[in-house]
Design an enzyme around this catalytic site. Structure first.
Site, PDB file in Angstrom:
ATOM      1  N   ASP A 175       0.862  -1.149  -0.054  1.00 38.25           N
ATOM      2  CA  ASP A 175       0.039   0.116   0.055  1.00 38.25           C
ATOM      3  C   ASP A 175       0.762   1.313   0.116  1.00 38.25           C
ATOM      4  O   ASP A 175       1.722   1.447  -0.822  1.00 38.25           O
ATOM      5  CB  ASP A 175      -0.754  -0.166   1.241  1.00 38.25           C
ATOM      6  CG  ASP A 175      -1.883   0.928   1.198  1.00 38.25           C
ATOM      7  OD1 ASP A 175      -2.870   0.737   0.380  1.00 38.25           O
ATOM      8  OD2 ASP A 175      -2.001   1.907   2.035  1.00 38.25           O
ATOM      9  N   TYR A 303      -1.808  10.966   0.338  1.00 37.95           N
ATOM     10  CA  TYR A 303      -3.002  11.075  -1.002  1.00 37.95           C
ATOM     11  C   TYR A 303      -3.052  12.561  -1.383  1.00 37.95           C
ATOM     12  O   TYR A 303      -3.387  12.467  -2.741  1.00 37.95           O
ATOM     13  CB  TYR A 303      -4.535  10.844  -0.233  1.00 37.95           C
ATOM     14  CG  TYR A 303      -4.545   9.179   0.274  1.00 37.95           C
ATOM     15  CD1 TYR A 303      -5.044   8.281  -0.441  1.00 37.95           C
ATOM     16  CD2 TYR A 303      -3.942   8.671   1.339  1.00 37.95           C
ATOM     17  CE1 TYR A 303      -5.136   6.808  -0.358  1.00 37.95           C
ATOM     18  CE2 TYR A 303      -3.959   7.274   1.899  1.00 37.95           C
ATOM     19  CZ  TYR A 303      -4.725   6.486   0.888  1.00 37.95           C
ATOM     20  OH  TYR A 303      -4.775   5.080   1.374  1.00 37.95           O
ATOM     21  N   HIS A 355      -5.330  -7.768   1.519  1.00 39.87           N
ATOM     22  CA  HIS A 355      -4.888  -6.521   1.490  1.00 39.87           C
ATOM     23  C   HIS A 355      -3.749  -6.279   2.700  1.00 39.87           C
ATOM     24  O   HIS A 355      -2.652  -5.696   2.784  1.00 39.87           O
ATOM     25  CB  HIS A 355      -5.644  -5.165   1.575  1.00 39.87           C
ATOM     26  CG  HIS A 355      -4.919  -3.898   1.139  1.00 39.87           C
ATOM     27  ND1 HIS A 355      -4.295  -3.593   0.267  1.00 39.87           N
ATOM     28  CD2 HIS A 355      -4.748  -2.851   2.175  1.00 39.87           C
ATOM     29  CE1 HIS A 355      -3.914  -2.093   0.347  1.00 39.87           C
ATOM     30  NE2 HIS A 355      -3.908  -1.869   1.462  1.00 39.87           N
TER      31      HIS A 355
END
Length: 380
Positions: A175, A303, A355
């Site tokens: 991630d 982000y 994940h």
């Protein structure tokens, strides 16, 4: 570098109980289950447990069995776990987590890597394990903006490993952590023995013309676009309006739990039941790390930071690379896509897991890390 112990104030623990008791529950669409977001019935069950069954001090004591430190790196305070491996010559290994998890992602994996002989492995496969709370996460300092989060963080972690006495080391991430691990290999290749990833950062697709993609890669792009429309709103919100989102999540523990819980349910190999993969204690311990440190806004930095809005750097990473693909992860990439960007020496498609591989399938991941890095140990 100073020893550190997790010790939340009683005031913090009392305050969260008051807030949980005063949750103002919304109405809901009947029969929606998880389709429209976090399931109300399960969330109410989890909040009830948080109030009357969850023991933070027990989890805190468990976490404090690891060797925690706080490092000052050019004025930035970084929290980390540094666990020495058993044996004569353990390989140093840096583990980088993602969102919405934390350093807690690795609590099951660390002992498997530091003492493999005690867990069905071979003593010569031991690692010295370094697990930071990434900048802006957990017990590290908060972060507003760097201009290039992955590069900035990679440089910080390279400095950390150097100060720990590891001029060459291995690195693993998933991630957010995969982008940082990739940046380490790009910016500090001479210091990297090898890198191991759980995914190929999706932004690589933006640097390739669709006309240059194979049919398999075009299918991957199409699947990714469909996922973005169905599941990707959280990322757009965190990238474009992080402050608006942070007001509610930083004020309401129930809201924070709902925001994060949805991802653990939908991104894991849980078959629809989140507790097939995570206990309530695990879910709440991770949530409490965000809640107590008030880092939900800061955790959005990767982000919205400049780097994520720019094309990735050109060129191929020449550091030996291994990739483990877990089938229920977010849009798993095909091998031929990974081969574009890395010196790919190891590729494994796992039989199960999602994940949060280090939490879901720690034994599978530990064995794969041992297998990939074993031939690289002699080249340190």
């Amino acid at each position: 570098m100073k020893p550190f112990q997790i010790n939340l104030s009683q005031q913090t623990l009392d305050d969260v109980q008051v807030r949980l008791a005063n949750t103002r529950w919304p109405d809901e669409v009947g029969g929606a289950n998880w389709e429209l977001g976090t399931n109300s019935a399960y969330l109410r069950e989890l909040i009830q447990y948080w109030q009357h069954g969850f023991n933070w001090r027990k989890q805190e004591n468990m976490l404090n069995q690891f060797a925690h430190f706080r490092a000052d790196l050019d004025g930035f305070g970084l929290h980390l776990i540094h666990e020495r491996g058993k044996g004569d010559n353990p390989m140093p290994l840096l583990l980088s987590h993602g969102w919405p998890d934390s350093f807690y992602r690795f609590y099951k994996l660390i002992p498997l890597l530091t003492d493999p002989a005690a867990h069905g492995g071979r003593a010569e496969d031991a690692f010295d394990v370094v697990v930071p709370s990434l900048p802006g996460y957990g017990f590290s300092d908060k972060l507003s903006k760097t201009g290039a989060y992955n590069d900035w963080t990679a440089n910080l972690l390279h400095k950390l490993m150097t100060q720990l006495g590891y001029p060459r080391f291995a690195a693993h991430g998933g991630d957010v952590g995969s982008g940082i691990t990739e940046a380490l290999a790009m910016n500090h290749a001479d210091s990297l023995t090898g890198i191991h990833l759980l995914d190929v950062p999706y932004w690589h697709l933006f640097a390739i013309s669709p006309d240059d993609l194979s049919e398999v890669e075009k299918k991957y792009l199409e699947t990714g676009q469909q996922w973005q429309m169905q599941e990707g709103a959280y990322a757009m919100m965190q990238a474009t309006k992080p402050q608006t989102l942070a007001f509610g999540l930083n004020d309401s523990p129930t809201g924070l739990a709902a925001w994060m819980l949805e991802k653990f349910q939908s991104w894991s190999d849980c078959g629809g039941n989140v507790e097939n993969r995570f206990t309530k204690d695990e879910l709440l311990t991770n949530i409490m790390i965000y809640w107590a440190t008030e880092t939900i806004r800061s955790s959005f930095t990767p982000y919205f930071d400049e780097e994520q809005k720019s094309p990735p750097k050109p060129g191929k990473i020449n550091v030996p690379t291994g990739v483990s693909i877990f089938p229920k992860d977010i849009v798993p990439a095909p091998r031929e896509f990974a081969e574009r960007f890395y010196d790919l020496q190891h590729w494994v498609e796992m039989p199960r897991g999602g994940h949060f591989a280090a939490l879901e399938e720690p034994e599978l991941l530990a064995e794969d890390l041992r297998n990939f890095f074993r031939p690289l140990r002699e080249k340190r």
